[in-house]
Design a protein around this motif. Structure first.
Motif, mmCIF file in Angstrom:
data_model
loop_
_atom_site.group_PDB
_atom_site.id
_atom_site.type_symbol
_atom_site.label_atom_id
_atom_site.label_comp_id
_atom_site.label_asym_id
_atom_site.label_seq_id
_atom_site.Cartn_x
_atom_site.Cartn_y
_atom_site.Cartn_z
ATOM 1 N N GLN A 182 21.970 -37.630 -22.148
ATOM 2 C CA GLN A 182 22.247 -37.192 -20.767
ATOM 3 C C GLN A 182 22.270 -35.666 -20.665
ATOM 4 N N TYR A 183 22.252 -34.965 -21.780
ATOM 5 C CA TYR A 183 22.325 -33.504 -21.710
ATOM 6 C C TYR A 183 21.100 -32.931 -21.009
ATOM 7 N N ARG A 184 21.362 -31.896 -20.228
ATOM 8 C CA ARG A 184 20.289 -31.234 -19.484
ATOM 9 C C ARG A 184 20.215 -29.763 -19.885
ATOM 10 N N GLN A 185 19.659 -28.922 -19.021
ATOM 11 C CA GLN A 185 19.250 -27.573 -19.428
ATOM 12 C C GLN A 185 20.338 -26.774 -20.139
ATOM 13 N N VAL A 186 21.545 -26.753 -19.571
ATOM 14 C CA VAL A 186 22.593 -25.905 -20.139
ATOM 15 C C VAL A 186 22.918 -26.350 -21.569
ATOM 16 N N GLU A 187 23.155 -27.652 -21.735
ATOM 17 C CA GLU A 187 23.557 -28.147 -23.057
ATOM 18 C C GLU A 187 22.392 -28.087 -24.048
ATOM 19 N N LEU A 188 21.175 -28.457 -23.568
ATOM 20 C CA LEU A 188 20.019 -28.481 -24.470
ATOM 21 C C LEU A 188 19.710 -27.081 -24.978
ATOM 22 N N HIS A 189 19.759 -26.127 -24.060
ATOM 23 C CA HIS A 189 19.453 -24.754 -24.446
ATOM 24 C C HIS A 189 20.419 -24.299 -25.552
ATOM 25 N N THR A 198 36.580 -24.912 -26.092
ATOM 26 C CA THR A 198 37.402 -24.438 -24.970
ATOM 27 C C THR A 198 36.730 -23.292 -24.230
ATOM 28 N N THR A 199 35.781 -22.619 -24.869
ATOM 29 C CA THR A 199 35.120 -21.504 -24.203
ATOM 30 C C THR A 199 33.970 -21.987 -23.332
ATOM 31 N N GLY A 200 33.706 -23.286 -23.350
ATOM 32 C CA GLY A 200 32.571 -23.791 -22.585
ATOM 33 C C GLY A 200 31.320 -23.876 -23.441
ATOM 34 N N ARG A 201 31.315 -23.225 -24.590
ATOM 35 C CA ARG A 201 30.175 -23.316 -25.513
ATOM 36 C C ARG A 201 30.534 -24.337 -26.576
ATOM 37 N N TYR A 255 34.685 -30.442 -20.763
ATOM 38 C CA TYR A 255 35.505 -29.228 -20.768
ATOM 39 C C TYR A 255 35.360 -28.547 -19.423
ATOM 40 N N PRO A 256 36.477 -28.378 -18.691
ATOM 41 C CA PRO A 256 36.414 -27.854 -17.329
ATOM 42 C C PRO A 256 35.622 -26.554 -17.233
ATOM 43 N N ARG A 257 35.803 -25.687 -18.225
ATOM 44 C CA ARG A 257 35.176 -24.370 -18.153
ATOM 45 C C ARG A 257 33.654 -24.463 -18.014
ATOM 46 N N GLU A 258 33.064 -25.416 -18.714
ATOM 47 C CA GLU A 258 31.609 -25.558 -18.679
ATOM 48 C C GLU A 258 31.133 -25.903 -17.261
ATOM 49 N N VAL A 259 31.890 -26.773 -16.591
ATOM 50 C CA VAL A 259 31.518 -27.176 -15.227
ATOM 51 C C VAL A 259 31.810 -26.021 -14.260
ATOM 52 N N GLU A 260 32.938 -25.357 -14.480
ATOM 53 C CA GLU A 260 33.290 -24.221 -13.606
ATOM 54 C C GLU A 260 32.203 -23.148 -13.660
ATOM 55 N N GLU A 261 31.686 -22.890 -14.859
ATOM 56 C CA GLU A 261 30.652 -21.852 -14.992
ATOM 57 C C GLU A 261 29.412 -22.201 -14.178
ATOM 58 N N VAL A 262 29.043 -23.471 -14.171
ATOM 59 C CA VAL A 262 27.871 -23.880 -13.377
ATOM 60 C C VAL A 262 28.192 -23.771 -11.886
ATOM 61 N N LEU A 263 29.365 -24.237 -11.478
ATOM 62 C CA LEU A 263 29.735 -24.163 -10.052
ATOM 63 C C LEU A 263 29.693 -22.721 -9.554
ATOM 64 N N ALA A 279 27.841 -19.430 -2.651
ATOM 65 C CA ALA A 279 28.825 -19.665 -1.580
ATOM 66 C C ALA A 279 30.260 -19.711 -2.109
ATOM 67 N N LEU A 280 30.435 -19.719 -3.454
ATOM 68 C CA LEU A 280 31.796 -19.875 -3.988
ATOM 69 C C LEU A 280 32.354 -18.564 -4.530
ATOM 70 N N SER A 281 33.646 -18.374 -4.324
ATOM 71 C CA SER A 281 34.286 -17.237 -4.992
ATOM 72 C C SER A 281 35.120 -17.705 -6.183
ATOM 73 N N GLU A 282 35.649 -18.928 -6.132
ATOM 74 C CA GLU A 282 36.452 -19.422 -7.248
ATOM 75 C C GLU A 282 36.226 -20.927 -7.408
ATOM 76 N N ALA A 283 36.453 -21.391 -8.637
ATOM 77 C CA ALA A 283 36.341 -22.833 -8.872
ATOM 78 C C ALA A 283 37.266 -23.223 -10.013
ATOM 79 N N ALA A 284 37.921 -24.363 -9.867
ATOM 80 C CA ALA A 284 38.751 -24.911 -10.951
ATOM 81 C C ALA A 284 38.403 -26.395 -11.063
ATOM 82 N N VAL A 285 38.213 -26.840 -12.300
ATOM 83 C CA VAL A 285 37.846 -28.243 -12.519
ATOM 84 C C VAL A 285 38.968 -28.908 -13.298
#
Ligand code: MLC
Ligand code: AMP
Length: 540
Positions: free
Chosen positions: A111-118, A192-195, A442-450, A455-461
Motif C-alpha cells: 500500500q506504500y506510495r510515493q512518500v514511503e517508497l521514495h 517518531t520523526t516521520g522517517r 505515525y501522526p507526524r508523517e501524515v501531518e507533514e503531508v497535510l 490552505a492549512l496553517s496547522e495540522a495535528a493527527v
C-alpha cells in the motif's frame, strides 16, 4: 552494530537434524530449517494458494530459480533487494531466493506510495525491486534508481512447479547457506520523526524468535496455518511463515482477509491454527452472528487462535470464547524484536494481558525517568532482551544508541506493568503512535503531508477509538482563512485525497475536523490529549 557479511563461512554450531528446534537448539537460520524440511520431506505440502498446492520441493525449486536469476539481474552477495509483492507463492519463492543468493530482503508494504517508497528505496540502497505485474505502476517514478522486476505469473502462482517430489534435486548443504550473523531483513518501522527506520534483523535473530514461538505454541509438522495477514510485516512473515518453515508444517495462504471466506474455512476443519489482528476477530464474530444467529453450529475444530499487533479488547476475548469455544491466545511483538510476550498454551490465558516472556527471552518494566526496574504492579516502560532482538537501525547509529541501554535491554516504547504472578499488561505507548487495524501510523508523517496543502496553517493527527479498527486516524486542522461549512467539507475531501495519493491508504484521515487554533502547552507542544477529549465529547 555487528552484522557480518553474507556467506562469510563463519563457523557456527551444527544444528540438530532431528528438527526439534527449541530456544536452546535453534536452526542457524530459517532458510536452513526450510532446506532441511525440503530434504527430509520434499513431497509434503508446504503451501496452498487459490486452489493450488505446492510441495516443499516445488517451493524450493522456485526459490532456487531466483537464486540463479538474481545475479543475472546484477545482484551481488550482501545487496539489499526490495520486495514489493502481495501475498502469493511468488512472494515466498523470491524471499527465499534472495536469501539463497546471499542477499538481504527489504520488506515494503504494497500500500506504500510515493512518500514511503521514495524513502525506503533510497535509504536501504536497494538496487533491485521485485514486484508483480499489478504493482509496477507506483514504482514507475523510481525505475531510474532501482531495477524493477515483475515476478513470474501475474496471479502470483509459481511457474516452475514441476518435480513435486524433488527427485534429481541437489539440496543446498548447510555451509552454502547464509551465515547466522549476516543480515536477513531490513524491516522498516515508522519512526517518531516521520522517517521510518530499517530494523536490521539477522538470520540468527529470526531463527531464535521462531524457535521460541514454535516451542511455546506446540507447533508441529502436523499443523496447517490459515494465513490472511500481509507477508510484508513481521506478524504474517516472522510469525506465520517462519513458524511454518521451522515446524515443517503447511500454510493455507490467502491474498487478503475476507471474514466470510475465513469463517467458512475455519468451520470445514482443514486448518489447525489461525493468527490475526483484533480487527479480524471482531469481524469474524460479526460474520458468525450473521451466518449462525442462534449459535447452534459446532465450534470450529482449530487447535489455536492467536491475536497480536494491537490490543485485544477483553469483550472480544470473552465473546469469541463463547462463540468459538476457546480463549484466544494474545501475544505481543514488534518489528524490531519479533515476538516478546505470550499468554500460555497450557494454563490461564488472561484477557487484557499479553502474558510472559517467550522461552529464552527476558522482559522487564523500568521507570520512565530513572530507567531502573520497578516492582510488580507499577507502570513503566517495557524493555526486552534476548537472541531475537534486532541489531539496530540501518545507518542510524543515533537511533540505535537511543534504543538500547548499556546492558543490552531494548526500549520498546510501550508502557505497561507486570502482575505479581508474572503477566504483563500493555498500558499505553511512550511514543506517539496510532494502531489502526494492526497497521501503525505515525501522526507526524501524515501531518507533514497535510501541511503541504496551501490552505492549512496547522495540522495535528491523532487516533480516536473505533469499534472496527481499534483506533481511527483523525486530522484536526487550522485553515489560513475562515471557511463556511461547504468550503470546509470540500477542503476535507481534498486533504483526504492528498494523503491517499502520497501515503499508504490506511494512513489517510477518516475524519478532518476544523478548529480555530490548536491547544498548546507552555513549550508550544500541541496537547493532543486535550484535542482527543474535545473530539470525543463533541463526536460527530
Ligand atoms: C485497510 N484500510 C485500512 C486498514 N486496512 N484503514 C485503516 N486501517 C486499516 N488497518 C483501508 C484501505 O486502505 C482501503 O482504503 C479501505 O480501508 C478498505 O481496504 P480493504 O483492503 O478492504 O481493507 P480490509 O481488507 O478491510 O483490511 C482490514 C484488515 C487489514 C484488518 C484485514 O488492515 C490487515 O490485514 N491488517 C493487518 C496488518 C498487519 O499485519 N499488522 C502487523 C504489523 S507487525 P481506500 O482508500 O482504498 O478505500 C506488528 C508486530 C506484531 O505489529 O506484534 O505483530
Ligand atoms: P510494529 O512497529 O508494526 O512492529 O508494531 C509494534 C507495536 O504494536 C508494539 O510496539 C505495540 O505498541 C503494538 N502491539 C503489538 N502487539 C500488541 C498487543 N498484543 N497489545 C497491544 N499492543 C500491541
Amino acid at each position: 552494530m555487528n552484522v557480518s557479511s553474507p556467506l562469510d563461512k563463519r563457523p557456527y554450531l551444527p544444528y540438530d537434524h532431528r528438527m526439534h528446534y527449541s530456544p536452546d537448539n535453534p536452526p542457524p537460520s530459517v532458510l536452513h530449517a526450510f532446506v532441511e524440511t525440503c530434504r527430509r520431506t520434499p513431497s509434503k505440502p508446504c503451501l496452498s494458494f487459490e486452489g493450488q498446492t505446492y510441495t516443499y520441493a516445488q517451493v524450493y525449486g522456485a526459490a532456487r530459480a531466483y537464486q540463479s536469476y538474481l545475479p543475472d539481474m546484477g545482484m551481488l552477495p550482501g545487496d539489499r533487494v526490495a520486495l514489493y509483492l502481495a501475498n502469493s507463492p511468488a512472494f515466498l519463492a523470491a524471499y527465499l531466493g534472495i536469501w539463497m543468493a546471499g542477499g538481504t530482503v527489504v520488506l515494503i508494504n504494497t500500500q506504500y506510495r510515493q512518500v514511503e517508497l521514495h524513502h525506503i528505496l533510497s535509504d536501504s540502497g536497494a538496487r533491485i525491486c521485485i514486484t508483480d505485474a499489478n504493482s509496477t505502476a507506483p514504482l514507475a517514478p523510481f525505475a531510474e534508481h532501482v531495477f524493477v522486476y515483475a515476478a513470474g505469473n501475474p496471479d502470483g502462482h509459481l511457474t516452475s512447479a514441476d518435480d513435486p517430489q524433488g527427485r534429481g534435486v541437489r539440496w543446498h548443504t548447510p555451509d552454502e547457506l547464509p551465515a547466522p550473523d549476516s543480515l536477513a531483513l531490513l524491516a522498516y518501522t515508522s519512526g517518531t520523526t516521520g522517517r521510518s527506520k530499517g530494523a536490521m534483523l539477522t538470520h540468527r535473530n529470526l531463527a531464535a524468535n521462531s524457535a521460541a514461538v514454535t516451542t511455546a505454541w506446540h507447533w508441529t509438522a502436523d499443523d496447517t496455518l490459515l494465513l490472511t495477514l500481509p507477508l510484508f510485516h513481521i506478524h504474517g512473515l516472522g510469525v506465520g511463515i517462519h513458524g511454518t518453515f521451522l515446524a515443517g508444517s503447511t500454510v493455507d495462504l490467502r491474498r487478503r482477509f475476507d471474514a466470510a471466506a475465513v469463517y467458512d474455512t475455519l468451520s470445514n476443519g482443514d486448518v489447525t491454527l489461525f493468527f490475526g489482528v483484533p480487527t479480524m476477530y471482531t469481524r469474524l464474530l460479526a460474520e458468525a452472528a450473521q451466518c449462525d444467529p442462534h449459535g447452534t453450529r459446532p465450534a470450529p475444530p482449530l487447535r489455536l487462535f492467536v491475536s497480536g499487533s494491537a490490543p485485544l479488547n477483553p469483550h472480544t476475548f470473552a465473546a469469541f470464547e463463547q462463540r468459538f469455544g476457546q480463549p484466544i491466545l494474545e501475544r505481543y511483538g514488534m518489528t524490531e524484536t519479533g515476538m516478546n510476550l505470550t499468554n500460555p498454551y497450557h494454563g490461564e490465558r488472561r484477557p487484557g494481558t499479553v502474558g510472559q516472556p517467550f522461552p529464552g527471552q527476558e522482559a522487564r518494566i523500568v521507570d520512565i525517568q530513572t530507567r531502573q526496574p520497578v516492582p510488580p504492579e507499577t507502570e513503566g516502560e517495557i524493555q526486552v532482551r534476548g537472541p531475537h532482538v534486532f541489531q539496530g537501525y540501518w545507518q542510524r547509529p543515533d537511533a540505535t544508541a537511543a534504543a538500547f541501554d548499556s546492558d543490552g535491554w531494548f526500549n520498546t516504547g510501550d508502557l505497561g506493568w507486570v502482575s505479581s504472578d508474572g503477566y504483563f499488561t500493555i498500558a499505553g505507548r511512550a511514543r506517539e503512535l496510532i494502531i489502526t487495524g494492526g497497521y501503525n501510523v505515525y501522526p507526524r508523517e501524515v501531518e507533514e503531508v497535510l501541511l503541504t496543502h496551501p490552505a492549512l496553517s496547522e495540522a495535528a493527527v491523532l487516533g480516536l477509538p473505533d469499534t472496527d479498527l481499534g483506533e481511527q486516524v483523525v486530522a484536526v486542522v487550522v485553515a489560513r482563512t475562515t471557511l463556511d461549512a461547504a468550503a470546509q467539507h470540500a477542503l476535507a475531501t481534498e486533504l483526504i485525497a492528498l494523503c491517499r495519493e502520497q501515503l499508504a491508504a490506511y494512513k489517510k484521515p477518516r475524519q478532518v475536523r476544523f478548529v480555530a487554533e490548536l491547544p498548546r502547552n507552555a513549550l508550544g507542544k500541541v496537547q493532543k490529549h486535550l484535542l482527543a477529549q474535545h473530539l470525543s465529547s463533541s463526536a460527530g
